[in-house]
Design a protein around this motif. Structure first.
Motif, PDB file in Angstrom:
ATOM      1  N   THR A   1      48.474  40.391  24.920  1.00  0.00           N
ATOM      2  CA  THR A   1      48.235  40.643  26.334  1.00  0.00           C
ATOM      3  C   THR A   1      46.938  39.971  26.782  1.00  0.00           C
ATOM      4  O   THR A   1      46.054  39.662  25.968  1.00  0.00           O
ATOM      5  CB  THR A   1      48.140  42.148  26.624  1.00  0.00           C
ATOM      6  OG1 THR A   1      46.997  42.692  25.928  1.00  0.00           O
ATOM      7  CG2 THR A   1      49.398  42.875  26.179  1.00  0.00           C
ATOM      8  N   TYR A   2      46.814  39.759  28.070  1.00  0.00           N
ATOM      9  CA  TYR A   2      45.608  39.141  28.635  1.00  0.00           C
ATOM     10  C   TYR A   2      44.376  39.982  28.310  1.00  0.00           C
ATOM     11  O   TYR A   2      43.358  39.464  27.852  1.00  0.00           O
ATOM     12  CB  TYR A   2      45.771  39.010  30.152  1.00  0.00           C
ATOM     13  CG  TYR A   2      44.577  38.436  30.862  1.00  0.00           C
ATOM     14  CD1 TYR A   2      44.290  37.074  30.788  1.00  0.00           C
ATOM     15  CD2 TYR A   2      43.734  39.257  31.619  1.00  0.00           C
ATOM     16  CE1 TYR A   2      43.189  36.545  31.447  1.00  0.00           C
ATOM     17  CE2 TYR A   2      42.638  38.733  32.279  1.00  0.00           C
ATOM     18  CZ  TYR A   2      42.364  37.379  32.196  1.00  0.00           C
ATOM     19  OH  TYR A   2      41.274  36.869  32.835  1.00  0.00           O
ATOM     20  N   GLY A   3      44.506  41.303  28.510  1.00  0.00           N
ATOM     21  CA  GLY A   3      43.389  42.199  28.197  1.00  0.00           C
ATOM     22  C   GLY A   3      43.060  42.205  26.713  1.00  0.00           C
ATOM     23  O   GLY A   3      41.894  42.220  26.313  1.00  0.00           O
ATOM     24  N   GLY A   4      44.117  42.187  25.887  1.00  0.00           N
ATOM     25  CA  GLY A   4      43.914  42.145  24.443  1.00  0.00           C
ATOM     26  C   GLY A   4      43.240  40.866  24.002  1.00  0.00           C
ATOM     27  O   GLY A   4      42.415  40.866  23.086  1.00  0.00           O
ATOM     28  N   CYS A   5      43.586  39.767  24.652  1.00  0.00           N
ATOM     29  CA  CYS A   5      42.997  38.464  24.316  1.00  0.00           C
ATOM     30  C   CYS A   5      41.509  38.441  24.662  1.00  0.00           C
ATOM     31  O   CYS A   5      40.680  37.983  23.865  1.00  0.00           O
ATOM     32  CB  CYS A   5      43.739  37.363  25.071  1.00  0.00           C
ATOM     33  SG  CYS A   5      43.412  35.703  24.457  1.00  0.00           S
ATOM     34  N   ILE A   6      41.165  38.930  25.841  1.00  0.00           N
ATOM     35  CA  ILE A   6      39.758  38.964  26.254  1.00  0.00           C
ATOM     36  C   ILE A   6      38.962  39.892  25.334  1.00  0.00           C
ATOM     37  O   ILE A   6      37.838  39.576  24.920  1.00  0.00           O
ATOM     38  CB  ILE A   6      39.625  39.441  27.721  1.00  0.00           C
ATOM     39  CG1 ILE A   6      40.250  38.423  28.679  1.00  0.00           C
ATOM     40  CG2 ILE A   6      38.164  39.678  28.084  1.00  0.00           C
ATOM     41  CD1 ILE A   6      39.548  37.088  28.746  1.00  0.00           C
ATOM     42  N   THR A   7      39.553  41.039  24.974  1.00  0.00           N
ATOM     43  CA  THR A   7      38.885  41.986  24.077  1.00  0.00           C
ATOM     44  C   THR A   7      38.659  41.385  22.703  1.00  0.00           C
ATOM     45  O   THR A   7      37.573  41.504  22.118  1.00  0.00           O
ATOM     46  CB  THR A   7      39.723  43.282  23.942  1.00  0.00           C
ATOM     47  OG1 THR A   7      39.920  43.849  25.234  1.00  0.00           O
ATOM     48  CG2 THR A   7      39.020  44.292  23.045  1.00  0.00           C
TER      49      THR A   7
END
Length: 307
Positions: free
Chosen positions: A93-99
């Motif tokens: 996910t986009y959020g998972g990638c940034i995290t």
């Protein structure tokens, strides 16, 4: 790419190391083994140091912190890769990638800072042995680690917040097994010039600065060792630095190898394969480097295993 084709996306695809179905079980077993060895080896170092009062010294305090950070560093990438291989789903996910990118930057740069602090510790121990306990008092050791954490947290925060401002096009495939900042910036279809400039500036500052400090520390250490008249004294002084120097060489050589290989070959597969060296192999080897050449660590591990 025009602005009409740019969009806010919800997920990326991590291409990983290989798309060959026959290789997936082998990759899963290999990386699971390396991850378990990394966690177990570094955890044993931390527990051995914390349980042995003879090792409650600045050098081993920094080593325990380095081992803890190595566990965290590897844990930001390998578990997700193992899940992707097992489920045959390469989406993140986009959020998972940034995290993932945030914590990868945090612990990667923190590794670098701790190695620099350890080089300073060896510099004081060899070049100023009579003042070592006065200079390297517990408050300074704690302060050095705390400042390292603060700088790395701020650096990761700046990089991640800037990445959040990027817009992406239809090409959402990252040719890596984790979300790497450089790859994400290259995928952006919005203006990424500022991101690239800030990224290279911080790499130069937070990568080149510590490296220069390590080189200067060892220049002074070697100069001090060469002035010693006793061969036994020279050997003892060098042996206290050998493990740290080996780990520094592993860290920087593998890190530089990744960027040089990607720059020379322009192959994303070569870059992903080279990334394995500093993200997985180096943290796995660190406990072996410190324990095989260090009698104190060996003794502490024996005591801990007999508890």
């Amino acid at each position: 790419m025009g602005p009409d084709n740019c969009t806010r996306i919800s997920e990326f695809v991590l291409l990983g190391l290989s798309e060959e179905p026959d290789l997936q079980p082998l990759l899963f077993g290999l990386f699971l083994s390396m991850y378990l060895i990394t966690v177990l080896g570094n955890l044993l170092i931390v527990l051995a140091i914390s349980s042995d009062s003879h090792l409650h010294t600045p050098m081993y305090f920094f080593l325990a912190n380095l081992s803890f950070v190595d566990i965290c560093f590897t844990s930001t990438t390998v578990p997700k890769m193992l899940v992707n291989i097992q489920t045959q789903d390469k989406v993140i996910t986009y959020g998972g990638c940034i995290t993932q990118m945030y914590f990868f930057l945090l612990f990667g740069v923190l590794d670098d800072f701790l190695l620099t602090v350890m080089a300073y510790d060896r510099f004081v121990a060899i070049c100023h042995p009579l003042h070592y306990t006065v200079i390297m008092h517990p408050r300074l050791c704690g302060l050095l680690v705390l400042v390292s954490w603060i700088i790395c947290v701020l650096n990761s925060l700046v990089e991640s917040l800037m990445a959040l401002q990027l817009s992406f096009c239809t090409d959402l495939e990252i040719p890596q097994f984790f979300c790497e900042l450089n790859q994400m910036v290259q995928l952006a279809c919005s203006g990424n010039f500022l991101n690239i400039m800030v990224m290279y500036f911080l790499v130069g500052l937070l990568g080149g600065g510590p490296l220069a400090a390590i080189i200067y520390s060892y220049y002074r250490i070697v100069s001090s060792i060469c002035r010693m008249s006793s061969a036994q004294g020279k050997y003892k002084a060098f042996s206290t630095c050998a493990s740290h120097l080996s780990v520094v060489s592993l860290f920087y050589c593998t890190g530089l190898g990744v960027y040089l290989s990607s720059a020379v070959t322009h192959s994303s597969h070569s870059s992903a394969t080279a990334s394995v060296m500093y993200t997985v192999v180096t943290p796995m080897l660190n406990p072996f480097v410190y324990s095989l050449r260090n009698k104190d660590i060996k003794r502490a591990l024996k005591r801990f295993s007999s508890i």
